[in-house]
Design an enzyme around this catalytic site. Structure first.
Site, PDB file in Angstrom:
ATOM      1  N   ASP A 158       3.130   8.153  -9.140  1.00  0.00           N
ATOM      2  CA  ASP A 158       4.320   8.329  -8.292  1.00  0.00           C
ATOM      3  C   ASP A 158       5.574   7.897  -9.045  1.00  0.00           C
ATOM      4  OD1 ASP A 158       2.565   8.976  -6.243  1.00  0.00           O
ATOM      5  OD2 ASP A 158       2.595   6.964  -5.366  1.00  0.00           O
ATOM      6  N   SER A 177       0.834  -1.201   0.000  1.00  0.00           N
ATOM      7  CA  SER A 177       0.000   0.000   0.000  1.00  0.00           C
ATOM      8  C   SER A 177       0.861   1.240   0.000  1.00  0.00           C
ATOM      9  CB  SER A 177      -0.894   0.014   1.239  1.00  0.00           C
ATOM     10  OG  SER A 177      -0.130   0.414   2.363  1.00  0.00           O
ATOM     11  N   LYS A 178       0.190   2.355  -0.040  1.00  0.00           N
ATOM     12  CA  LYS A 178       0.824   3.676  -0.030  1.00  0.00           C
ATOM     13  C   LYS A 178       1.857   3.790   1.105  1.00  0.00           C
ATOM     14  CE  LYS A 178       1.203   7.612  -1.757  1.00  0.00           C
ATOM     15  NZ  LYS A 178       2.082   7.538  -2.879  1.00  0.00           N
ATOM     16  N   ARG A 179       1.586   3.154   2.219  1.00  0.00           N
ATOM     17  CA  ARG A 179       2.503   3.236   3.357  1.00  0.00           C
ATOM     18  C   ARG A 179       3.864   2.599   3.056  1.00  0.00           C
ATOM     19  NH1 ARG A 179      -0.717   0.259   6.927  1.00  0.00           N
ATOM     20  NH2 ARG A 179      -2.375   0.689   5.451  1.00  0.00           N
TER      21      ARG A 179
END
Ligand code: GLU
Length: 440
Positions: A216, A206-208
């Site tokens: 991105d 995920s983004k984390r």
């Protein structure tokens, strides 16, 4: 029967790599089979599916070269057809009208009450569950809007989709989808669910965990072909040890049989390595132009360096570049005296007692040379090391950190000659400043 597959994203403004991986697998499957790759925009969530979100989606697909063979189908334009199918299901008894929570009537598709529900997934194999573990489910809400399951199935049918290749977060939904196909009295497509993309802990990526959206990677300067190649290997392998494959090689080798059912680990170091390989395969003028552009964005002007120096910088830095986004940070010390110091490198290489004084001696030795070249600077440094009884490493590392601020980079003596004697000696002489700027 010719293959027809689709990518069916719900545009939300950003495109997650897991979604685009599904698009890549569909595209490869279609191109391998000589079939059609279609795009269906599942834009029924009007708040999130803005024109901007749809533009982002289309531009990401174009960037990655995921060309569709027919104009996109917009799911929101097909509501009447979805509702007509729901009505037919009510008429046949496959669905019922219910007033579930007193909010008005919705249409509910019925699941079998006993026995098993099962299907053969082209990647995961046989998947089954007991009918009592399934539940009837809403296909038209009380406000009259069709639910995802209904729209997804009706559109797959109407578009003549032969294979549904998607993420395995949809495995559970597939029991429902097959039930709707059955109610419609038509053959379902083959379902193939791709393994989840996970981080180094085995948890959903995920983004984390870092960059998770295609945008991105685009911003960080990854090359579309490298990202495509990397994502194609998340859950698929060509069956030999090739990792860098041209698009045609991937098309030739692709099959659902070779897709894996176990989770696919997102390994950023592998992506960086791969991107570096693709980058070095680009023609030098293309790489040079991108170096210039990236530097310029960071306020560094390649035009300020003499041609020979600039070419030397390219010679040294291209092989050390994994992604274009790193160029300004990696090259900054060629352009300004205001280059940053890596505190760790300073602590390790410059802070120990005597280093700063030693660097004054190095500067003196360099200044005394008749000519400042790769060879002469190396000879001078070795001679000084011998005279002081120091291994060459005791000089090379501090000199590097003093003149570049960092612990790695080009060969030291190439670096020194590119910077030129004047800048090198000035930097060596004020090495003590670095101790102050990074002191904590
Ligand atoms: N819109 C759904 C999604 O993005 C479609 C899933 C499918 O491919 O059927 O997850």
């Amino acid at each position: 029967m010719s293959v027809r597959v689709r990518f069916a994203p719900s545009p939300t403004g950003q495109v997650h790599i897991g979604n685009i991986r599904a698009a890549i697998f569909n595209w490869l499957f279609a191109r391998h089979a000589g079939g059609s790759f279609l795009l269906r925009v599942e834009d029924t969530d009007r708040e999130r599916s803005t024109p901007e979100a749809i533009r982002t989606l289309l531009s990401v697909m174009e960037w990655l070269g995921l060309d569709a063979d027919e104009p996109p189908v917009y799911q929101s334009t097909r509501t009447a057809r979805h509702l007509a199918v729901a009505e037919a299901m009510v008429a046949s008894g496959a669905a019922t009208r219910e007033n579930r929570d007193g909010k008005g009537e919705c249409i509910v598709c019925r699941m079998p009450a006993e026995g098993k529900v099962e299907f053969t997934d082209a990647v995961k194999g046989r998947i089954r569950k007991r009918a009592e573990d399934t539940q009837d489910f809403v296909i038209v809400r009380s406000d009259g809007s069709p639910v995802f399951h209904l729209a997804n199935v009706v559109d797959d049918h109407d578009m003549g989709i032969t294979h549904v290749i998607r993420g395995d977060d949809h495995v559970e939904n597939t029991f429902k989808h097959l039930q709707i196909f059955k109610a419609m009295g038509v053959e379902p497509p083959v379902y193939a669910h791709l393994p989840m993309i996970v981080n180094h802990m085995g948890k959903p990526y995920s983004k984390r965990d870092g960059a998770a959206f295609v945008g991105d990677f685009q911003e960080q300067g990854y090359l579309p072909d490298a990202l495509f190649n990397f994502l194609a290997l998340l859950g698929w392998a060509p069956g030999d040890d090739r990792e860098i494959l041209s698009r045609q090689e991937m098309i030739d080798a692709f099959s659902l049989e070779r897709c894996k059912s176990s989770a696919a680990r997102f390994d950023l170091r592998k992506l960086l390595w791969m991107n570096g390989e693709y980058l070095r395969n680009l023609p030098r003028p293309v790489v040079e132009a991108e170096f210039r552009r990236r530097l310029q964005i960071a306020g560094l002007d390649a035009g300020t360096l003499p041609d020979a120096t600039w070419n030397g910088v390219l010679d040294q830095m291209i092989p050390r570049t994994r992604v274009f986004g790193d160029v300004p940070g990696n090259c900054i010390y060629f352009f300004t005296e205001n280059y940053p110091f890596d505190p760790k490198a300073v602590d390790k290489r410059l802070r120990p007692d005597g280093v700063v004084a030693l660097l004054q001696e190095v500067a003196q030795a360099f200044e005394a040379l008749p000519a400042f070249t790769v060879e002469s600077s190396e000879t001078a440094l070795r001679a000084l090391g011998e005279a002081r009884g120091l291994g060459i490493g005791m000089l090379v590392h501090p000199v590097r950190v003093a003149v570049s601020g960092v612990g790695e980079g080009p060969g030291l003596f190439e670096l020194l000659t590119l910077l030129g004697r004047e800048r090198v000696c000035a930097r060596l002489r004020r090495a003590d400043k670095a101790l102050q700027t990074t002191a904590n």
